[in-house]
Design a protein around this motif. Structure first.
Motif, short mmCIF file in Angstrom:
data_model
loop_
_atom_site.label_atom_id
_atom_site.label_comp_id
_atom_site.label_asym_id
_atom_site.label_seq_id
_atom_site.Cartn_x
_atom_site.Cartn_y
_atom_site.Cartn_z
N SER A 154 4.31 8.38 -31.26
CA SER A 154 3.67 7.57 -30.54
C SER A 154 2.71 6.31 -31.15
O SER A 154 3.01 5.24 -30.36
CB SER A 154 2.30 8.21 -29.56
OG SER A 154 3.11 9.42 -28.95
N THR A 155 2.18 6.46 -32.10
CA THR A 155 1.44 5.05 -32.78
C THR A 155 2.57 4.44 -33.36
O THR A 155 2.24 3.18 -33.17
CB THR A 155 0.86 6.04 -34.15
OG1 THR A 155 -0.04 7.02 -33.70
CG2 THR A 155 0.19 4.96 -34.74
N PHE A 156 3.88 4.79 -33.62
CA PHE A 156 4.59 3.76 -34.19
C PHE A 156 5.40 3.04 -32.99
O PHE A 156 5.56 1.80 -33.07
CB PHE A 156 5.92 4.42 -34.66
CG PHE A 156 7.14 3.48 -35.25
CD1 PHE A 156 8.03 3.38 -34.70
CD2 PHE A 156 6.98 3.10 -36.51
CE1 PHE A 156 8.94 2.43 -34.95
CE2 PHE A 156 7.79 2.23 -37.22
CZ PHE A 156 8.91 2.05 -36.29
N LEU A 157 5.47 3.85 -31.58
CA LEU A 157 6.04 3.01 -30.58
C LEU A 157 5.17 2.14 -29.97
O LEU A 157 5.55 1.18 -29.36
CB LEU A 157 6.54 4.06 -29.43
CG LEU A 157 7.68 4.93 -29.80
CD1 LEU A 157 7.91 6.00 -28.77
CD2 LEU A 157 8.88 3.96 -29.91
N ARG A 172 14.37 9.28 -26.62
CA ARG A 172 15.01 9.89 -27.63
C ARG A 172 14.07 10.16 -28.98
O ARG A 172 13.99 11.12 -29.64
CB ARG A 172 16.32 9.03 -28.11
CG ARG A 172 17.06 9.60 -29.05
CD ARG A 172 18.25 8.90 -29.57
NE ARG A 172 19.13 9.30 -30.72
CZ ARG A 172 19.76 8.72 -31.26
NH1 ARG A 172 20.50 7.76 -30.63
NH2 ARG A 172 20.29 9.08 -32.30
N PRO A 173 13.34 9.14 -29.51
CA PRO A 173 12.41 9.28 -30.37
C PRO A 173 11.33 10.20 -30.21
O PRO A 173 11.04 11.13 -31.18
CB PRO A 173 12.01 7.78 -30.95
CG PRO A 173 12.31 7.03 -29.88
CD PRO A 173 13.54 7.69 -29.08
N LEU A 174 10.82 10.17 -29.05
CA LEU A 174 9.68 11.03 -28.58
C LEU A 174 10.28 12.53 -28.77
O LEU A 174 9.38 13.39 -29.41
CB LEU A 174 9.14 10.75 -27.34
CG LEU A 174 8.48 9.43 -27.14
CD1 LEU A 174 8.09 9.25 -25.64
CD2 LEU A 174 7.09 9.63 -27.69
N LEU A 175 11.36 12.76 -28.21
CA LEU A 175 11.96 14.26 -28.17
C LEU A 175 12.22 14.69 -29.58
O LEU A 175 11.80 15.72 -29.97
CB LEU A 175 13.00 14.19 -27.19
CG LEU A 175 12.65 14.06 -25.73
CD1 LEU A 175 13.98 14.15 -24.82
CD2 LEU A 175 11.60 15.14 -25.19
N VAL A 176 12.79 13.78 -30.21
CA VAL A 176 13.47 14.19 -31.48
C VAL A 176 12.23 14.34 -32.50
O VAL A 176 12.29 15.60 -33.34
CB VAL A 176 14.42 13.18 -32.13
CG1 VAL A 176 14.75 13.54 -33.91
CG2 VAL A 176 15.72 13.06 -31.36
N GLY A 195 8.63 18.15 -35.39
CA GLY A 195 7.24 18.70 -35.55
C GLY A 195 7.04 20.05 -35.16
O GLY A 195 6.57 20.81 -36.24
N ALA A 196 7.69 20.48 -34.26
CA ALA A 196 7.72 21.90 -33.72
C ALA A 196 8.39 22.70 -34.96
O ALA A 196 7.87 23.96 -35.19
CB ALA A 196 8.41 22.02 -32.34
N MET A 197 9.64 22.31 -35.57
CA MET A 197 10.19 23.10 -36.42
C MET A 197 9.37 23.45 -37.58
O MET A 197 9.53 24.16 -38.22
CB MET A 197 11.64 22.45 -36.50
CG MET A 197 12.74 22.87 -35.28
SD MET A 197 12.84 24.31 -34.83
CE MET A 197 11.67 24.48 -33.39
N GLY A 232 13.35 13.21 -38.39
CA GLY A 232 12.92 12.89 -37.10
C GLY A 232 13.30 11.40 -36.55
O GLY A 232 13.49 11.00 -35.60
N MET A 233 12.33 10.43 -37.45
CA MET A 233 12.40 9.24 -37.45
C MET A 233 13.76 8.42 -37.44
O MET A 233 13.94 7.78 -36.56
CB MET A 233 11.43 8.38 -38.47
CG MET A 233 9.96 8.77 -38.17
SD MET A 233 9.13 8.08 -36.94
CE MET A 233 8.72 6.56 -37.87
N VAL A 234 14.43 9.09 -38.32
CA VAL A 234 15.71 8.22 -38.33
C VAL A 234 16.78 8.86 -37.38
O VAL A 234 17.54 7.68 -36.79
CB VAL A 234 16.53 8.97 -39.87
CG1 VAL A 234 18.18 8.64 -39.97
CG2 VAL A 234 15.67 8.40 -41.22
N LEU A 235 16.77 10.00 -37.11
CA LEU A 235 17.57 10.28 -35.95
C LEU A 235 17.04 9.83 -34.67
O LEU A 235 17.85 9.49 -33.72
CB LEU A 235 17.74 11.88 -35.92
CG LEU A 235 18.38 12.75 -36.93
CD1 LEU A 235 18.30 14.12 -36.98
CD2 LEU A 235 19.79 12.09 -37.07
N GLY A 236 15.80 9.84 -34.42
CA GLY A 236 15.05 9.42 -33.17
C GLY A 236 15.32 7.87 -33.01
O GLY A 236 15.83 7.41 -31.80
#
Length: 110
Positions: free
Chosen positions: A31-34, A51-55, A60-62, A99-103
């Motif tokens: 969120s900070t990045f977006l 997509r980035p929010l969910l990924v 983070g959950a994992m 997560g950042m890369v995939l999102g």
């Protein structure tokens, strides 16, 4: 049954709590990045931000799950605790990076 009780006592807290903590940190980071971004490219999908929010939240959950699983090692004390904390941080950092890369693949980073 006693083995399950012992394993549950050695954990660092409820699994759900660790998942929510990890997901929350991932959500705050993305969120900070977006919030710092400008206007998106008009060719991107209208809902590209999901997509980035969910990924990132999932990553983070994992990471929170991994932290929870390291609870038995952490409860042994001494160098085991230090190793468990370092491993947890490394997994968290790699998870957030992936997560950042995939999102953001296909939008900000092509």
């Amino acid at each position: 049954m006693a083995a399950i009780d012992t394993a549950q006592r050695n954990q660092s807290g409820p699994l759900g709590k660790r998942i929510l903590q990890g997901a929350g940190v991932g959500l705050i980071i993305v969120s900070t990045f977006l919030l710092q971004t400008g206007e998106p490219d008009p060719t991107w999908n209208k809902y590209w931000v999901l997509r980035p929010l969910l990924v990132m939240t999932f990553a983070g959950a994992m990471s929170g799950v991994f932290y929870y699983l390291m609870g038995n090692m952490r409860s042994k004390g001494g160098w085991h605790t230090v190793l468990a904390n370092v491993l947890s941080f490394v997994v968290f950092a790699i998870g957030m990076w992936m997560g950042m890369v995939l999102g953001f693949a296909g939008t900000y980073w092509h």
